[in-house]
Structures are given as C-alpha cells and as structure tokens.
Enzyme design. Sequence first.
Site, PDB file in Angstrom:
ATOM      1  N   PHE B 126      74.782  15.265  83.005  1.00  8.87           N
ATOM      2  CA  PHE B 126      76.364  14.736  82.819  1.00  8.87           C
ATOM      3  C   PHE B 126      77.087  15.720  82.729  1.00  8.87           C
ATOM      4  O   PHE B 126      77.176  16.575  82.034  1.00  8.87           O
ATOM      5  CB  PHE B 126      76.236  13.250  82.356  1.00  8.87           C
ATOM      6  N   ASP B 195      71.204  16.228  74.085  1.00  8.72           N
ATOM      7  CA  ASP B 195      71.960  14.867  73.960  1.00  8.72           C
ATOM      8  C   ASP B 195      71.133  13.842  75.072  1.00  8.72           C
ATOM      9  O   ASP B 195      70.475  13.928  75.615  1.00  8.72           O
ATOM     10  CB  ASP B 195      72.701  15.564  75.368  1.00  8.72           C
ATOM     11  N   TYR B 220      77.567   4.610  72.380  1.00  8.31           N
ATOM     12  CA  TYR B 220      77.382   3.017  73.019  1.00  8.31           C
ATOM     13  C   TYR B 220      77.211   2.291  74.195  1.00  8.31           C
ATOM     14  O   TYR B 220      77.414   1.250  75.077  1.00  8.31           O
ATOM     15  CB  TYR B 220      79.300   3.113  73.720  1.00  8.31           C
ATOM     16  N   LYS B 221      76.181   3.048  73.872  1.00  6.56           N
ATOM     17  CA  LYS B 221      75.125   2.492  75.016  1.00  6.56           C
ATOM     18  C   LYS B 221      74.509   1.649  74.785  1.00  6.56           C
ATOM     19  O   LYS B 221      74.096   0.395  74.309  1.00  6.56           O
ATOM     20  CB  LYS B 221      74.286   4.152  76.018  1.00  6.56           C
ATOM     21  N   ARG B 369      72.428   1.450  90.238  1.00  4.52           N
ATOM     22  CA  ARG B 369      70.931   1.623  88.455  1.00  4.52           C
ATOM     23  C   ARG B 369      71.500   0.570  88.093  1.00  4.52           C
ATOM     24  O   ARG B 369      71.591  -0.209  87.470  1.00  4.52           O
ATOM     25  CB  ARG B 369      72.459   2.823  87.422  1.00  4.52           C
TER      26      ARG B 369
END
Lengths: 395, 395
Positions: B126, B195, B220-221, B369
């Site tokens: 990312f 990560d 937050y995922k 996705r």
Amino acid sequence: MSELVRRAEKLDAGDPLAGKRAQFVLDDVVYLDGNSLGALPANVPARVADVVARQWGELRIRSWDESGWWTAPERIGDRIAPLVGAAAGQIVVGDSTSVNVFKAVVAAVRIAGDGRDEILVDATTFPTDGYMAESAARMTGRTLRPVEPAEVPDALSDRTAAVLLNHADYRTGRLHDLPALTAAVRAAGAVSVWDLCHSAGALPVGLDEHEVDLAVGCTYKYLNGGPGSPAYLYVRRSLQDVFDSPLPGWNSHAEPFGMRPAYEPAPGAVRGRVGTPDILSLLALEAALEVWEDVSIHAVRAKSLALTDFFLECVDAYVPDGRVACLTPLEHGERGSQIALRCDDASTVMRRLIAHGVVGDFRPPNTLRFGFTPLYVGFTDVERAARLLGELLLT
Amino acid sequence: MSELVRRAEKLDAGDPLAGKRAQFVLDDVVYLDGNSLGALPANVPARVADVVARQWGELRIRSWDESGWWTAPERIGDRIAPLVGAAAGQIVVGDSTSVNVFKAVVAAVRIAGDGRDEILVDATTFPTDGYMAESAARMTGRTLRPVEPAEVPDALSDRTAAVLLNHADYRTGRLHDLPALTAAVRAAGAVSVWDLCHSAGALPVGLDEHEVDLAVGCTYKYLNGGPGSPAYLYVRRSLQDVFDSPLPGWNSHAEPFGMRPAYEPAPGAVRGRVGTPDILSLLALEAALEVWEDVSIHAVRAKSLALTDFFLECVDAYVPDGRVACLTPLEHGERGSQIALRCDDASTVMRRLIAHGVVGDFRPPNTLRFGFTPLYVGFTDVERAARLLGELLLT
C-alpha cells in the site's frame, strides 16, 4: 450584597458574549479549566450520534464521499482559519500537536536550507515541543538551542534555520510578542514556527497579518473540540510549494487514489495531511466550531482581558495579603487568557476549590492555574471563584 | 431453489459465528467492503454518547483519571493483542497507520545499528508504507530498496537494517508468509516490521510466536473501529528498552506530568505513544472491540476461508466463462480474507453491484474487490453476491 457581586452582575448584563453560554453544556460548577479541556458545546452530542449511527452505520463506505469525510481535514481547517487570522486554504486538521510540531520543524529546517544549522526553541515551552524539536534536530543534523523567548532576537544569526515558539506560556499565561518575534526571525532569514495551543480561540493571532511561516495548535482547549481532538497545521501560502513533509502519507499525495509507488506531494495545505483522517473526532470538532459562527475574536479578547482583570481585582479584595502571588503579567499585551497564582500548598488548595465547585488546575510545585474561556465564563463566575479562594485561604 | 442456495443455508445453519451478525448494525445490503471500513458494532452508539455527554460533558477534565482516558492507548492495545497473537503490554493505540510506520521503520533502523545501511520495503505495498519508508530512509541516511516479498530472502544481507512488509496485499488479497519471512529477516540480523492492516481481525497473525520485531495496523477494517479510527503499534517486549522513537511526544515520557525539559522515554509499550490521545475515537474503538470477547481468531480464519472458497465456487457456477479472472491465490496459505477479480469494465460493474445491494469496491484499472468479514458476512450473502455478479455479466 457586596460591591464586587454587583459589579459582576452588571458586567454580565453588559456582556455581548453572555448568550454564548447557553450553547454549552454546563452545570453550577465554575469551570476555569477550559484552557486544558474546553466544555462540551451543546450541538456536539447530536452531531456525533448522526456521524456514528447514520454516516458510519447506514451509509458506511459511501460516507467518504457523500458525508464529506474525505475533505474534512481542510474543510475544518478553513473553519479554524478566521480564528487565527488566516485566509482559507492554509490549515489542515489532523494528528496530534506533537506530530504537527515534528512536521513543522523539519519542514522549516528544509525550507531554511543546508547552510543553517541551528534550531532555536522556547526554553520555557510545553515539554512536548522541546522533545519533538530535539528529534527534528537530531534527524536533520541540526543543533537545538533552547532560549527564553525574549532573548530570541539576540540569539538569531545566519546559522538559525528555524525558531519554535509558544504564543502563550502554559504555566504563567504570559503572552509572547508574536508580531515582533516573527519579524525578527524573518529578518534573520530563518523560518518561524508558532505553537498556538494556549492562544487560539482566546485572542487574535493574526497569522497572515504578521507573516508567520508555520504554526500548529490543539483544538481541545479554547476551541472546545473534545478530549484529544485533532490538532492543526498552518502553512503560509507562499511556502506551500516548498513545504517538504517528513511524514508524507498517502493523504498528502497529489493523487491519493492513484496508489502510485512514487510520492508526489499535493499542492496547497493538503500537503500537511498524513494518513487516513480520524472522522469521529474531526466531525465532533467541526460541530464544536459552529459556536464561533457569529463571534468576533476581538470581542473574545476584550472579554478575556476584562475577566482576568476582574479576577485579579477580586483576588486582591478577597484573598489575605501574601497568600498568593500572581505569576501572570499584568500588562494586557503580555497576558493570555489564564491567571497563574503561586500559592503555598497549592495542591491542597486546588483540591478544596474543586470540591467546592470551582475547577482550575494545579501545576507542580506550587501554582494554581485558572483559565478564562470568554464563550462560557461570566463575571459572576469569576467573583465566586475568587471569593471561594479567599475563604479557603482565610481558614 | 438452487443447490448453491441450499448449500449456503446449510453452511449458515452450521456456522458457529452466525450469531455475531446480530451485534452489528446491518441492513439487507450484502456488505463486502469491511476490508475497507468495517460495519458499525451495535454497542458503539450508546458508548460514544456516554463518552460525549457524561465523560466529556459532565465530568470534563476529571475524566482523564476517572473515566480512564489517560490509559486508553495501552488498555485498548491489550484488547487488540490476543487478536494478533501478542501477550499484553506490547501494543499501544494512537496516531494513523502512516505515522506508526514512520515510528517503526526509524526505530528499526536505529535498533539495527550504524553498520546497516539498507531498508527493504515490499514493492507491492500500500503506497503510504512506501512513502513513509522513503522518508525514514532519507532521515536516517539509509537507502530504500523495493523488493517483491517473495524475493526478500535473496535480497537480505548484512547491509539490511529493516524490512517493511505487508501481511496481506491490499489489491490481490495475497497473504505473505509471515513466519518464514520474519525468520529470514531475523537470521540476517535485520529488524522486521509488519503491516497488519489487511490481516488483523481476519486471521491469526502470531506476532509473539513468530518473533516479529515491530508491527503496525489500522483498526477500521476487520476490527470495525470506525472511519479513520486510531492505528496501533506493536513493539516486541525484548526490544522495548531499545525502541528509540523519532516522535518522542510528552505521552511517551517516563514522567509525562513532570513537565521536564529533558526527554526520558517511558518503559514498555507506552514508549510508542506520542501526543495527547484522541479519546472519542479511542473509546469508540474500545467499544467496537468488545464483539471479539468470545471469539476465537482461529474460528474466524476457518470461516473466512470457507466464505472465500464458497464465493469462488459460486462465481464459477454463476459467472459466464472468461468474464472474470481471480487474482487472489487459491492456496489457503496464500489467501487473506478478500477476493480480487479482474473484470473488464470493472468500474461500471461495481457501480451496478452496489446499486443492486452488493457492496464491494473497485480498484483501478480493472479489479473488483470483495472483503469477507467473518463476524457479519454469511454464506447466503456470498451466494447472493456471486449470483448478482453473474446476472450482471450475462447481460
């Protein structure tokens, strides 16, 4: 009824900001700790409930666009801007004050260029600024030199890269001379960085007018954003293209959703963003800032000085001689929006004040600290606080 | 009723996590975007309302002690710890993922020592991780070298200071081999930084078991902490005394309220803190984490793999041949909790899916996705999503 009580009532009756108190959630406590954590604006609970239940709970991912989440950092920055004398497009909100100090000091050193190897920092600063400046110095190969703010003009030289100063001293409430110091830093060819934590929302700052280069501040004191609410970063427009952040997160990229491996900074204040913005806290702050819509910061300053003047007058009248000494300058131009009193046994005295409904705070070793938030503190509050202090110190 | 619908219903009936869905606010949308923003846990609104109205509004400054605000970063870190296989006392919550990547990579380089001048970074990462690693390299005088995760073992040498890797690829959902890569990094004498944004809460990570050095992740995922909720930093216990943060804020000081001019780092994970913690967002996250109380992350992983297997089976059955190609590895050991499908005109297809109540996301140029959050996504959801995709691609 004493003369001072009558005076207080008259001052409250003539206070153009008196109506603002109704926009906050307050009880019968005299809250003189708004310089540490501002009181809750009454519109915040419903806004936060909407952000949680509808924006997050129902719209979910769509809210990044539909609820304006993505642009919150710069939109809220533009709400803070007039309070600190900045035109729009120069402030972004996000991260803590400490993190923003790091961004600002490193960026300042980079703007100043390779030939300047010294960073000056306010020797009386809130410690985190000093720690972050130390880290910035270490990581950019500069030397950190603590100086008293008044001595900054003498300390400046062609070695000076950046100068980090506090607008108001968090202990004494002393207001430093931002216009003159900023001009001196500029004249020396260095970059100024101001910490506005203890002045923004309490008095005019005039960032644009005084040509401040970079500034940071928190939003949970006089701006009432809530506990630990996000801080902000001001980057003067003319420096935005050369602002080279040490924290180049994807949110500061020119094309954040391009997901490109190479970093390319966004134009404008957005360049000060880092990671994904913290929406709950940001939008609580946005609601809190609405109380400022019809408020002139000059009116706030006038009331702030009147409050602190009146407090000192009441302390003088009520507190036995020699029991407290004022650490805050009496000159208006040198005073922020708090009064610090040296007092023996200050820790116990503050505990008793709080137990009797007057909330200030204690700073070791012997300081009573009282903050005056003009939006919700009145003159009768001030009289009551000083009278209680006098009563406690009589016994 | 088709065979797949019956299979889905049977799988839901036998799902030990099926009851968890009732702990979230969901409607009849099939929400397959929890890998971007997790759904709202049902207990969060009332908790946030209490934090705002009572803790902030009524207790105000007293809440720093009385409501446990001050210790929230490490207390909430200890709630995340079991989900990523960490013993207590090694995780603090606060700041964004980007900021934590910076802390971790700089600290890793400092731990590795002066003799090692290269930082390896996941070339498929990312982007923010790459940008922050680039900044860390620049500010510590190291060279940044992007490599494919599979090529890390060959790229390691006695020049390698730190290696920053993603546990799961945010585009393809590929899961990298954390145990083997961590062991290789350790064997080379370098420091590993992982990560966990796309794996924590979806599968076991085993930070302690695999002797990971440092790790960061968002909340937050799959952890459902809310939009932009604070990230976390893991510092392995044996490295805590040598963790030398580039962001030494007052909250990481050994005596934060001593207000000392000289920085002295706190012992333990607290050393990873920086500025004043963002209480609203932290306590929303704390409430959100309560849904995990009786959940085994191994059960989550088992369901996650069953969901993605079943989705692929349904896609195979419903979608016309050649219209999509799976970018996610079929091997369980190489699969996270999302499925990425290459599809012509993916942007339009995703828009139509969303319009018909199946929410995934589109990644340019041509990827659909879908994230599978085992706590609230069921097998009938999966069948419905694949069936709709098939219908849209038939026409």
